[in-house]
Scaffold this active site. Structure first.
Site, PDB file in Angstrom:
ATOM      1  N   LYS A  10       0.975  -1.164  -0.030  1.00 38.60           N
ATOM      2  CA  LYS A  10      -0.024  -0.107   0.008  1.00 38.60           C
ATOM      3  C   LYS A  10       0.848   1.305   0.058  1.00 38.60           C
ATOM      4  O   LYS A  10       2.077   1.037   0.078  1.00 38.60           O
ATOM      5  CB  LYS A  10      -1.087  -0.031   0.981  1.00 38.60           C
ATOM      6  CG  LYS A  10      -1.921  -1.159   1.137  1.00 38.60           C
ATOM      7  CD  LYS A  10      -2.701  -1.252   2.423  1.00 38.60           C
ATOM      8  CE  LYS A  10      -3.686  -2.324   2.503  1.00 38.60           C
ATOM      9  NZ  LYS A  10      -4.603  -2.302   3.482  1.00 38.60           N
ATOM     10  N   TYR A  50     -12.189  -2.948  -2.886  1.00 37.46           N
ATOM     11  CA  TYR A  50     -12.778  -3.005  -1.629  1.00 37.46           C
ATOM     12  C   TYR A  50     -14.246  -3.311  -1.769  1.00 37.46           C
ATOM     13  O   TYR A  50     -14.794  -2.578  -0.812  1.00 37.46           O
ATOM     14  CB  TYR A  50     -12.193  -2.034  -1.009  1.00 37.46           C
ATOM     15  CG  TYR A  50     -10.813  -2.041  -0.456  1.00 37.46           C
ATOM     16  CD1 TYR A  50     -10.508  -3.321   0.448  1.00 37.46           C
ATOM     17  CD2 TYR A  50      -9.900  -1.277  -0.515  1.00 37.46           C
ATOM     18  CE1 TYR A  50      -9.147  -3.415   0.841  1.00 37.46           C
ATOM     19  CE2 TYR A  50      -8.542  -1.269  -0.234  1.00 37.46           C
ATOM     20  CZ  TYR A  50      -8.281  -2.356   0.591  1.00 37.46           C
ATOM     21  OH  TYR A  50      -7.001  -2.403   0.925  1.00 37.46           O
ATOM     22  N   PHE A  58     -15.196   2.571   8.055  1.00 35.62           N
ATOM     23  CA  PHE A  58     -13.927   2.965   7.906  1.00 35.62           C
ATOM     24  C   PHE A  58     -13.465   3.054   6.244  1.00 35.62           C
ATOM     25  O   PHE A  58     -12.334   3.173   6.011  1.00 35.62           O
ATOM     26  CB  PHE A  58     -13.240   1.922   8.348  1.00 35.62           C
ATOM     27  CG  PHE A  58     -13.084   0.345   7.903  1.00 35.62           C
ATOM     28  CD1 PHE A  58     -12.718   0.195   6.608  1.00 35.62           C
ATOM     29  CD2 PHE A  58     -13.711  -0.708   8.539  1.00 35.62           C
ATOM     30  CE1 PHE A  58     -12.723  -1.129   5.981  1.00 35.62           C
ATOM     31  CE2 PHE A  58     -13.898  -1.678   7.704  1.00 35.62           C
ATOM     32  CZ  PHE A  58     -13.470  -2.198   6.754  1.00 35.62           C
ATOM     33  N   ARG A  86      -1.194 -14.477   3.931  1.00 39.77           N
ATOM     34  CA  ARG A  86      -2.095 -13.652   4.948  1.00 39.77           C
ATOM     35  C   ARG A  86      -1.363 -13.913   6.374  1.00 39.77           C
ATOM     36  O   ARG A  86      -1.437 -13.175   7.157  1.00 39.77           O
ATOM     37  CB  ARG A  86      -3.397 -14.363   5.055  1.00 39.77           C
ATOM     38  CG  ARG A  86      -4.456 -14.306   3.987  1.00 39.77           C
ATOM     39  CD  ARG A  86      -5.112 -13.019   3.848  1.00 39.77           C
ATOM     40  NE  ARG A  86      -5.837 -12.837   4.813  1.00 39.77           N
ATOM     41  CZ  ARG A  86      -6.652 -11.789   5.176  1.00 39.77           C
ATOM     42  NH1 ARG A  86      -6.900 -10.981   4.061  1.00 39.77           N
ATOM     43  NH2 ARG A  86      -7.741 -11.658   6.037  1.00 39.77           N
ATOM     44  N   THR A  92      -4.989  -7.584  10.924  1.00 41.89           N
ATOM     45  CA  THR A  92      -5.353  -6.440  10.180  1.00 41.89           C
ATOM     46  C   THR A  92      -4.411  -5.071  11.123  1.00 41.89           C
ATOM     47  O   THR A  92      -4.038  -4.170  10.269  1.00 41.89           O
ATOM     48  CB  THR A  92      -6.778  -6.018  10.098  1.00 41.89           C
ATOM     49  OG1 THR A  92      -7.312  -7.124   9.322  1.00 41.89           O
ATOM     50  CG2 THR A  92      -7.015  -4.958   9.461  1.00 41.89           C
ATOM     51  N   ARG A 103       3.069  -6.952   9.192  1.00 45.51           N
ATOM     52  CA  ARG A 103       2.264  -5.680  10.047  1.00 45.51           C
ATOM     53  C   ARG A 103       2.829  -5.642  11.441  1.00 45.51           C
ATOM     54  O   ARG A 103       2.891  -4.562  12.157  1.00 45.51           O
ATOM     55  CB  ARG A 103       0.797  -6.106   9.907  1.00 45.51           C
ATOM     56  CG  ARG A 103       0.117  -5.668   8.739  1.00 45.51           C
ATOM     57  CD  ARG A 103      -0.964  -6.280   8.482  1.00 45.51           C
ATOM     58  NE  ARG A 103      -1.731  -5.997   7.407  1.00 45.51           N
ATOM     59  CZ  ARG A 103      -2.981  -6.588   6.906  1.00 45.51           C
ATOM     60  NH1 ARG A 103      -3.477  -7.628   7.529  1.00 45.51           N
ATOM     61  NH2 ARG A 103      -3.647  -6.079   5.814  1.00 45.51           N
ATOM     62  N   ASN A 113      -1.582  -0.317   6.952  1.00 41.61           N
ATOM     63  CA  ASN A 113      -1.111  -1.510   7.747  1.00 41.61           C
ATOM     64  C   ASN A 113      -0.103  -2.225   6.476  1.00 41.61           C
ATOM     65  O   ASN A 113      -0.191  -3.452   6.378  1.00 41.61           O
ATOM     66  CB  ASN A 113      -2.118  -2.428   8.027  1.00 41.61           C
ATOM     67  CG  ASN A 113      -3.352  -2.660   7.148  1.00 41.61           C
ATOM     68  OD1 ASN A 113      -3.196  -2.221   6.071  1.00 41.61           O
ATOM     69  ND2 ASN A 113      -4.411  -3.428   7.619  1.00 41.61           N
ATOM     70  N   HIS A 116      -1.800  -5.746   1.413  1.00 39.22           N
ATOM     71  CA  HIS A 116      -3.059  -6.346   1.316  1.00 39.22           C
ATOM     72  C   HIS A 116      -2.851  -7.769   0.731  1.00 39.22           C
ATOM     73  O   HIS A 116      -1.762  -7.898  -0.106  1.00 39.22           O
ATOM     74  CB  HIS A 116      -3.831  -5.582   0.308  1.00 39.22           C
ATOM     75  CG  HIS A 116      -4.982  -6.467  -0.220  1.00 39.22           C
ATOM     76  ND1 HIS A 116      -6.201  -6.746   0.562  1.00 39.22           N
ATOM     77  CD2 HIS A 116      -5.252  -7.411  -1.538  1.00 39.22           C
ATOM     78  CE1 HIS A 116      -7.161  -7.473  -0.197  1.00 39.22           C
ATOM     79  NE2 HIS A 116      -6.617  -7.823  -1.332  1.00 39.22           N
ATOM     80  N   GLU A 127      -9.555 -10.743  -7.525  1.00 36.10           N
ATOM     81  CA  GLU A 127      -8.697  -9.532  -7.713  1.00 36.10           C
ATOM     82  C   GLU A 127      -7.605  -9.692  -8.616  1.00 36.10           C
ATOM     83  O   GLU A 127      -7.048  -8.534  -9.102  1.00 36.10           O
ATOM     84  CB  GLU A 127      -8.089  -9.362  -6.366  1.00 36.10           C
ATOM     85  CG  GLU A 127      -9.091  -9.073  -4.995  1.00 36.10           C
ATOM     86  CD  GLU A 127      -8.625  -9.451  -3.656  1.00 36.10           C
ATOM     87  OE1 GLU A 127      -7.491  -9.874  -3.430  1.00 36.10           O
ATOM     88  OE2 GLU A 127      -9.556  -9.262  -2.869  1.00 36.10           O
TER      89      GLU A 127
HETATM   90  P1  IDP Z   1      -7.225  -7.187   5.604  1.00 37.06           P
HETATM   91  O1  IDP Z   1      -6.430  -6.189   4.851  1.00 37.06           O
HETATM   92  O2  IDP Z   1      -6.655  -7.771   6.935  1.00 37.06           O
HETATM   93  O3  IDP Z   1      -8.010  -8.329   4.961  1.00 37.06           O
HETATM   94  P2  IDP Z   1     -10.009  -6.007   6.049  1.00 37.06           P
HETATM   95  O4  IDP Z   1     -10.919  -6.168   7.199  1.00 37.06           O
HETATM   96  O5  IDP Z   1     -10.302  -6.836   4.749  1.00 37.06           O
HETATM   97  O6  IDP Z   1      -8.542  -6.325   6.434  1.00 37.06           O
HETATM   98  O7  IDP Z   1     -10.011  -4.392   5.772  1.00 37.06           O
HETATM   99  C1  IDP Z   1      -9.512  -3.921   4.656  1.00 37.06           C
HETATM  100  C2  IDP Z   1      -8.417  -2.953   5.015  1.00 37.06           C
HETATM  101  O8  IDP Z   1      -9.150  -1.863   5.587  1.00 37.06           O
HETATM  102  C3  IDP Z   1      -7.370  -3.312   6.030  1.00 37.06           C
HETATM  103  O9  IDP Z   1      -6.129  -3.737   5.494  1.00 37.06           O
HETATM  104  C4  IDP Z   1      -7.376  -1.683   6.593  1.00 37.06           C
HETATM  105  O10 IDP Z   1      -6.308  -1.012   5.845  1.00 37.06           O
HETATM  106  C5  IDP Z   1      -8.485  -1.179   6.616  1.00 37.06           C
HETATM  107  N1  IDP Z   1      -9.382  -1.490   7.702  1.00 37.06           N
HETATM  108  C6  IDP Z   1      -9.922  -2.371   8.124  1.00 37.06           C
HETATM  109  N2  IDP Z   1     -10.611  -2.144   9.456  1.00 37.06           N
HETATM  110  C7  IDP Z   1     -10.482  -0.894   9.680  1.00 37.06           C
HETATM  111  C8  IDP Z   1     -10.613   0.132  10.848  1.00 37.06           C
HETATM  112  O11 IDP Z   1     -11.392  -0.615  11.947  1.00 37.06           O
HETATM  113  N3  IDP Z   1     -10.114   1.084  10.784  1.00 37.06           N
HETATM  114  C9  IDP Z   1      -9.458   1.497   9.859  1.00 37.06           C
HETATM  115  N4  IDP Z   1      -9.050   0.896   8.801  1.00 37.06           N
HETATM  116  C10 IDP Z   1      -9.616  -0.408   8.633  1.00 37.06           C
HETATM  117 MG    MG Z   2      -9.503  -8.190   3.519  1.00 41.35          MG
END
Ligand code: IDP
Ligand code: MG
Length: 137
Positions: A10, A50, A58, A86, A92, A103, A113, A116, A127
């Protein structure tokens, strides 16, 4: 089972100069780079990527973030690549992710973070087709 997965480094990873560090972790694990490109995306590409999150609270700041500067999109291949990426990425929220993960070692943020990784084989296929249509099967 050999799999392919879609990975994003990212904009925070590019901005912080961590592309080499992160890529080396995937390579050291034994995953192969099948495609890789530095790209700056627009809001529409963020919404497609997304799609499952566009209604979440968020999401608007997440979209701001992922469109804020160049990111690196790549396809990695290897045994159980989806799950392995993963695991290497970690939880996350960088504040809660385990030490030893990307991370957990390098991020202190829930949003910024660094990485992805597709969350399953179906997501990986969707994707990869979205980011690298020439690789779609
Ligand atoms: P992942 O990337 O670990 O699969 P997801 O739940 O799919 O996590 O969320 C996608 C992205 O959205 C996360 O990687 C992060 O950048 C952002 N994100 C997810 N939850 C939050 C939150 O509660 N606050 C801020 N950003 C979030
Ligand atoms: Mg995800």
């Amino acid at each position: 089972m050999t799999q392919r997965t879609l990975v994003l480094l990212k904009p925070d990873a590019v901005q912080r100069g961590l592309v080499g560090e992160i890529l080396s972790r995937y390579e050291a694990k034994g995953l192969s780079v099948v495609a890789m490109e530095l790209r700056t995306i627009d809001a529409a590409q963020s919404d497609r990527h997304y799609a499952e999150h566009v209604e979440r609270d968020f999401y608007p700041p997440l979209r701001e973030f992922v469109t804020s500067g160049p990111l690196v999109a790549l396809v990695l291949e290897g045994d159980s690549a989806v799950e392995v990426v993963r695991a290497l990425n970690g939880a996350t929220d960088g504040r809660k992710a385990a030490p030893g993960t990307i991370r957990g070692d390098l991020s202190l943020s829930n949003r910024e973070n660094l990485v992805h990784g597709s969350d399953g084989l179906e997501s990986a296929a969707r994707e990869i087709a979205l980011w690298f249509p020439e690789l779609a099967d």
